[in-house]
Design a protein around this motif. Sequence first.
Motif, short mmCIF file in Angstrom:
data_model
loop_
_atom_site.label_atom_id
_atom_site.label_comp_id
_atom_site.label_asym_id
_atom_site.label_seq_id
_atom_site.Cartn_x
_atom_site.Cartn_y
_atom_site.Cartn_z
N LEU A 1 -6.21 0.34 8.61
CA LEU A 1 -6.30 -1.08 8.27
C LEU A 1 -7.05 -1.81 9.37
O LEU A 1 -6.84 -1.54 10.56
CB LEU A 1 -4.90 -1.69 8.12
CG LEU A 1 -3.95 -1.01 7.13
CD1 LEU A 1 -2.57 -1.62 7.23
CD2 LEU A 1 -4.50 -1.13 5.71
N VAL B 1 -13.00 -0.83 0.51
CA VAL B 1 -12.05 0.27 0.49
C VAL B 1 -12.86 1.54 0.72
O VAL B 1 -13.82 1.82 0.00
CB VAL B 1 -11.28 0.36 -0.84
CG1 VAL B 1 -10.33 1.57 -0.83
CG2 VAL B 1 -10.51 -0.92 -1.11
N ILE C 1 -9.76 -1.54 4.21
CA ILE C 1 -8.78 -0.46 4.03
C ILE C 1 -9.53 0.86 4.05
O ILE C 1 -10.53 1.03 3.34
CB ILE C 1 -8.01 -0.61 2.71
CG1 ILE C 1 -7.14 -1.87 2.72
CG2 ILE C 1 -7.13 0.62 2.45
CD1 ILE C 1 -6.50 -2.17 1.36
N LEU D 1 0.83 -1.20 0.00
CA LEU D 1 0.00 0.00 0.00
C LEU D 1 0.86 1.25 0.00
O LEU D 1 0.55 2.24 -0.68
CB LEU D 1 -0.94 -0.01 1.21
CG LEU D 1 -2.09 -1.01 1.17
CD1 LEU D 1 -2.86 -0.99 2.49
CD2 LEU D 1 -3.03 -0.73 0.01
#
Length: 456
Positions: free
Chosen positions: A204, A244, A215, A173
Motif C-alpha cells: 500500500l 492496482v 495498491i 482488502l
Amino acid sequence: MASVGDRLELEITDLGHDGQGVGRHDGQVVFVSGALPGDTVQVRLQAVARRHLVGQLQRVLRPSADRRRPPCILADNCGGCSLQPLADGAQAAWKQRSLEQTLQRIGGLSAPVRPLLAADPTLGYRNRALIPLERRADGRLRAGYYRRGSHQIVNMARCPVLDPRIDALIAPLKADIEASDWPIDRHGNDPEAVEGPGLRHLGLRVGAATGELLITLISSHDDLPGLEALADAWCERWPELVGVCLNLQPLPTNRLMGDETRVIRGREWLHESFAGLRFRIAADTFFQVNTRQAERLVPPLTEALGPVPAGGSLLDAYCGIGTYSLPLAAAGWLVSGLELHPGAVAMARLNASANGLEGRASFEQSDVPQVLEERLQGQQALVLDPPRKGLNPVAIAAILAARPERIAYVSCDPAALARDLAQLCGPGVYRLNWVQPVDFFPNTSHVEALAALERL
C-alpha cells in the motif's frame, strides 16, 4: 554463573540499538525486549553468551516514569514498533544520546550533534506498507507484521503508524482477498498455514501531500482469477486509488519484490509533492516513508553543501528517484545522480523533466562503488545516501582519492555512519562540522542522521 531458565530481577538503565532494554547481572549485560530504561523487571534467561545474556520479560515490577500505554493494542507482540511503550519525549532524548554515544564509541568522533528534529505527528506518518499475508488451513486470511524475533504473523486489521488513508484499506482488502480462491504463500512456521506458492505481500502506498493511493499485490505467480474484476471494484470504491498492480516475485527467498510489475488497472505510480516539486513514485521504487520528516532534511542538506559556487556541480550517490537531487538542482547545483535500480533511474529522469530540471539534473544507472572515483572527477560536492549497511571499502577509497570539497552523508544507521566517518575524517582529509539527527521513524529505535564534512 547464570544459566538458561534462571529468573532475575533487573534494573533497566538503557536501550540497545534494536530497542531492547539493557540491564546488568554480575557485571554482564542483559538484553530484555519490551523493557524500558527506569523499569525494574523480572526476567527469565533465554540465552547465555560469553559477553551478554538474553532475558525474556516476565513482569514489570516497578514501571519507568516514561512508560505509557502503547497506542497500538498489538504493540507487545508485533515487531514493527519496539518503542511504543516509551513516551515521545523519552524516545527523542534516547535517540539523541544514542547517536552521540555511537559516534564517539565506534568512530571516536566528538563533532557537535545538533538537537534532534523530532517528528510531529508520531503516529500516522508512514506513507507505505508491505504487509505479509498467510492463509490458514480453514481458509482464513492473516495479514500483519512479524512477531518480534520470528516469522510468525501477528494478525491485524489496522496499524496506527500508517497514514490513515492506507490504514483504512487494510480491513476491506483483507476481506476481499480472503473471499477469493487465491493461494497464499506460507510464511513462518505456523502448522495451520497453507504451504505452496501464491500471494505473498500486500503493498500500500499514499502520496502524503496528494492523497493518491496505490495498491500492489506481490505474488510468486499471476494465477489470481478475478483480479481484474476486483481491481475494478476497488477503483470504484476508492476514487483516490490511481492504480492496482501485480508484482511478481517467484524466487524462494526473503526478497520482498520482484523485477516485474504489471499494471492491472490505472497506473503503476502516484504523484507526491516534495520540497516544492512534483514527483512520480512507483510501486517498487524507494522513497522515504516519512514525507514530512524527509522534507525537513532539505534545509540542513543545502547548508551542509554550502553556497552554490559558479557552475557548481555535485554528485548524488545512491540518488533513488531524485528525492534530494532535484531540490538541490532547483537550488542551483548541476547534479549528476548515480543509482543501481534501473526503475528508479527512469523515474528520476521523468521527475527531472516534469519539474523542468532536466538541464540541471542527469541520472545514470550504475553500481555506485565501481564508478564513484571516476564520476567524482570535477565535482565540488558529494551527497551520500547509501543503504543501511553504509559504504563499502571501494566507495571509501574512491572518495579519499577524489576528495570533493564538501560531503553531505545521509544515514539511517548510526553505527555504519560512525564507522564510515572515522575513515573519511582522518588527519588532513575531512573535518566533520556537525551532525543533524532527524526522527524519520517514531516509535522505533531507528534514527536518520545527516553529517556535514568539509575538506581540510
